[in-house]
Design an enzyme around this catalytic site. Structure first.
Site, short mmCIF file in Angstrom:
data_model
loop_
_atom_site.label_atom_id
_atom_site.label_comp_id
_atom_site.label_asym_id
_atom_site.label_seq_id
_atom_site.Cartn_x
_atom_site.Cartn_y
_atom_site.Cartn_z
N THR A 31 -12.00 -8.73 -27.71
CA THR A 31 -10.54 -8.83 -27.76
C THR A 31 -10.12 -10.00 -28.64
OG1 THR A 31 -10.42 -7.91 -25.53
CG2 THR A 31 -8.45 -9.01 -26.34
N ASP A 214 -9.10 -0.23 -29.86
CA ASP A 214 -9.94 -0.89 -28.87
C ASP A 214 -10.68 0.18 -28.05
OD1 ASP A 214 -11.02 -2.96 -27.40
OD2 ASP A 214 -9.32 -3.10 -26.03
N GLU A 215 -11.84 -0.18 -27.50
CA GLU A 215 -12.63 0.72 -26.62
C GLU A 215 -12.87 2.09 -27.28
OE1 GLU A 215 -13.99 -0.55 -24.16
OE2 GLU A 215 -12.71 -1.98 -23.12
N ARG A 590 -21.60 -7.20 -15.43
CA ARG A 590 -20.38 -7.78 -14.82
C ARG A 590 -20.70 -9.16 -14.25
NH1 ARG A 590 -17.55 -5.82 -17.76
NH2 ARG A 590 -19.47 -5.07 -18.66
#
Length: 684
Positions: A31, A214-215, A590
């Site tokens: 980002t 994005d993504e 994560r």
């Protein structure tokens, strides 16, 4: 702002013209790189902000990027760049251009509930009996592969798909008559208008000269085709994504979009972001080893900016009760040492696994919040079972009866329910008693013949089950056999998860009977009510969620449970083992500081306790020597898949057989049956 980037990030941020793929590993600052590139184009190169377009998948991501971009560019800029979701862009485009389709721009967007109601009404008119969720899912698929209603009907092979295509035809007709669009139309109609209007396409290309996405690994066929049109001949398309985090194949995401970007856009530049700013090297080593077993990937290796850190831990328990108890105990210790509960999370692959955690945490007095899901006892299928059990326990419970008298479907709609309620009120009796004692004439005055027959069967079934109320083992077996909730829910789009939840509940019920010989139905229901009424959601609470829900999040202390074969990975005929492995990769990455991977020896499965084997992923990640390692020779295609051939068009796979190093597919192209090698078609 460029000084804050590493070498690879800077390389990506300062690329100006031509197609660019930023292959961004987990936690690698994608980002930041994307927003810096946008700021660089506007603030350094001198590109007009209005000539840029940045597309995301969520409003949250768009808002975050917008705020970052404003900080970098400065609010004094005369105009602001457009940063929004794909669907918001489609809405803006249609408001200006839907007149090109002969339609007014005063259209309204229908939400999923409106869509379901419309499809239900169409089914009633066409006398088609299919699950609404199946039909809305099929219509969405058709739109996202750019298949118009008539083509869908012509290519439909099986009876249910022919019916679905007929519903699709009528559905589109009603949308047009009422000047409505659905969520998928926002992109499908935008694509259609751009494709059919050269002047508008050229005008749009001139407006959005620099496009960023994005993504990108989550894009589907329609989004890819739309981006091709938007990029035009300039091809100033910058996409950022991670092929190793493509986990939405089940909802149409096409991993080939990112894997074949360099083929779709010739001369493209690829920049890999491999420095991870989130996790320790020990965690990344485990994730790297695991994902290297995938063949469909571009390849990269994450390197930690944070250093080595502590070893990844394994937690081996006897069953899910001990597992939940151990995790709860460890978490209590962490909290006592000053760790904020919001920095702790427990992930699972299958939603049904949350039950044992919820109960274990409740007993330990730990506050938790279930992210992106519904608490186990609040799920529709579980509430239905509990409602039935309450009626069996107390047939005067009108509230529970009204919930389930038409589940599964018994031809008793809202109108009939109203008549049943009025009838019972006039009789001054509970509904069950009123229906049980009603004469044939009385029933005929409020219900159709079909509904009367179904209601009589419903009453007899409840009475049959009430007769076994004191023999709970027999009761639960008869319940499953006679009520039919498993079949009812299995036909839904998310039927696999729902049936697993039902099996989990049955297994829990049987276990409760086994542990307490004096257990009564009333006591069992009371215990459940006490558990399900504990609303402990607080700000500082432990996070419990599925791996899918965890995407984009990060936690200091992370537990992943259910690392057993058939649970993680899920094993079925339609399993994409590489996507399962990508899910595990997402789960592992994560964790920032501490990762604990959990597996057990026995678990409830399909309503029975059975021995389970530890997940092959533990072996592939180099954590155990004797994991259930299996060589998976999986075809890219399964029976029923839609595929596209450059000559024969779109067809449906009927049969898959091994042929040398690849697979031979028997495909029905709208009645034209062909046997073709898998390398000559692409999935839709």
């Amino acid at each position: 702002m460029l000084d804050e980037l590493n070498e690879s990030q800077r390389d990506a941020a300062t690329h100006i013209d031509g197609p660019l793929l930023i292959l961004a590993g987990a936690g690698s600052g994608k980002t930041k790189t994307l927003t810096t590139r946008l700021a660089y184009l506007i603030g350094e190169v001198g590109i007009d902000p209005l000539n840029t377009l940045t597309l995301t998948f969520t409003n949250k991501a768009a808002s975050e990027m917008r705020n970052r971009a404003i900080r970098l560019i400065g609010e004094s800029s005369s105009s602001m760049p457009l940063l929004c979701t794909f669907h918001k862009f489609g809405l803006l485009f249609l408001k200006f251009n839907i007149s090109r389709l002969g339609r007014k721009n005063t259209f309204n967007i229908i939400d999923s509930d409106d869509q379901k109601r419309m499809v239900k009404a169409i089914c009633k008119d066409l006398k088609i009996e299919l699950q609404t969720s199946f039909l809305t899912s099929e219509i969405s698929k058709y739109k996202n592969i750019l298949l118009d209603p008539q083509e869908a009907l012509e290519k439909a092979e099986l009876a249910d798909y022919k019916k679905a295509a007929k519903v699709y035809i009528e559905y589109q007709k009603r949308l047009l008559e009422n000047n409505l669009v659905d969520f998928d139309d926002l992109l499908a109609l935008t694509y259609k208008i751009l494709l059919e209007n050269d002047d508008l396409r050229e005008e749009t290309n001139n407006r959005y000269q620099y496009i960023m996405v994005d993504e990108y690994q989550d894009t589907n066929e329609l989004q890819y085709q739309l981006l091709k049109l938007l990029a035009g001949e300039r091809r100033n398309l910058c996409v950022v994504g991670d092929d190793d985090q493509s986990i939405y194949g089940w909802r149409g995401a096409n991993i080939r979009n990112i894997l074949e970007f360099h083929n779709h856009f010739e001369g493209s530049k690829v920049v890999k972001l491999e420095v991870n700013y989130r996790s320790t090297q020990q965690i990344l080593d485990v994730a790297n080893k695991l994902i290297e077993h995938n063949r469909k990937r571009l390849g990269k290796k994450l390197i930690s900016h944070m250093g080595e850190g502590e070893d990844v831990k394994l937690l081996h328990s006897m069953d899910e009760v001990y597992e939940a108890r151990t995790i709860a105990s460890e978490i209590k210790d962490l909290i006592n040492r000053g760790v904020n509960p919001s920095e702790i999370a427990v992930l699972y692959r299958i939603n049904a696994l949350s039950r044992s955690l919820e109960e274990g945490f409740s007993k330990a007095g730990l506050a938790y919040k279930l992210i992106g899901g519904i608490r186990f006892y609040e799920r529709a299928e579980i509430k239905d079972i509990i409602s039935y059990l309450r009626i069996i326990s107390n047939s005067d419970d009108d509230f529970s009866l009204l919930r389930v008298i038409n589940k599964p479907k018994r031809g008793i709609g809202a109108s009939s329910l109203g008549k049943i309620r009025d009838f019972a009120e006039k009789k001054k009796l509970p509904i069950f008693t009123a229906l049980s004692t009603a004469t044939s004439e009385e029933l005929a005055s409020i219900l159709s013949k079909k509904a009367i027959k179904n209601v009589e069967e419903f009453i007899e079934t409840i009475k049959l089950l009430q007769a076994e109320k004191d023999n709970l083992g027999t009761l639960i077996n008869l319940f499953d056999e006679h009520i039919g909730l498993r079949e009812y829910y299995s036909a839904m789009v998310d039927g696999f998860d729902r049936v697993l939840n039902i099996d989990e509940f049955y297994g829990y019920f049987r276990d409760a009977i086994f542990k307490d010989e004096e257990l009564t139905l009333e006591k069992f229901l009371a215990d459940i009510t006490l558990q399900s009424d504990q609303d402990q959601v607080e700000e500082d609470a432990i996070n419990i969620m599925s791996v899918h829900a965890s995407k984009g999040l990060e936690f200091e202390y992370l537990y992943v449970i259910g690392l057993e074969e058939e649970f993680f990975p899920i094993i079925s005929e339609t399993t994409d083992i590489e996507e399962e492995r990508r899910l595990a990769y997402v789960a592992f990455t994560r964790a920032k500081k501490s990762l604990t991977l959990c597996y057990i020896d026995s678990r409830f499965y399909k309503g029975q306790r059975k021995h389970v084997k530890k997940s092959r992923f533990l072996g592939e990640a180099g954590l155990v020597k004797h994991a259930s390692l299996k060589v998976t020779k999986s075809a890219d295609y399964n029976k029923g898949d839609l595929v596209k051939h450059k000559i024969f068009g779109i067809g449906r796979v009927q049969e898959v057989t091994k042929s040398g190093k690849e697979y031979k597919l028997k495909i029905n192209f709208g009645g034209n049956h062909k046997e073709i090698l898998s390398s000559f078609v692409e999935p839709i």
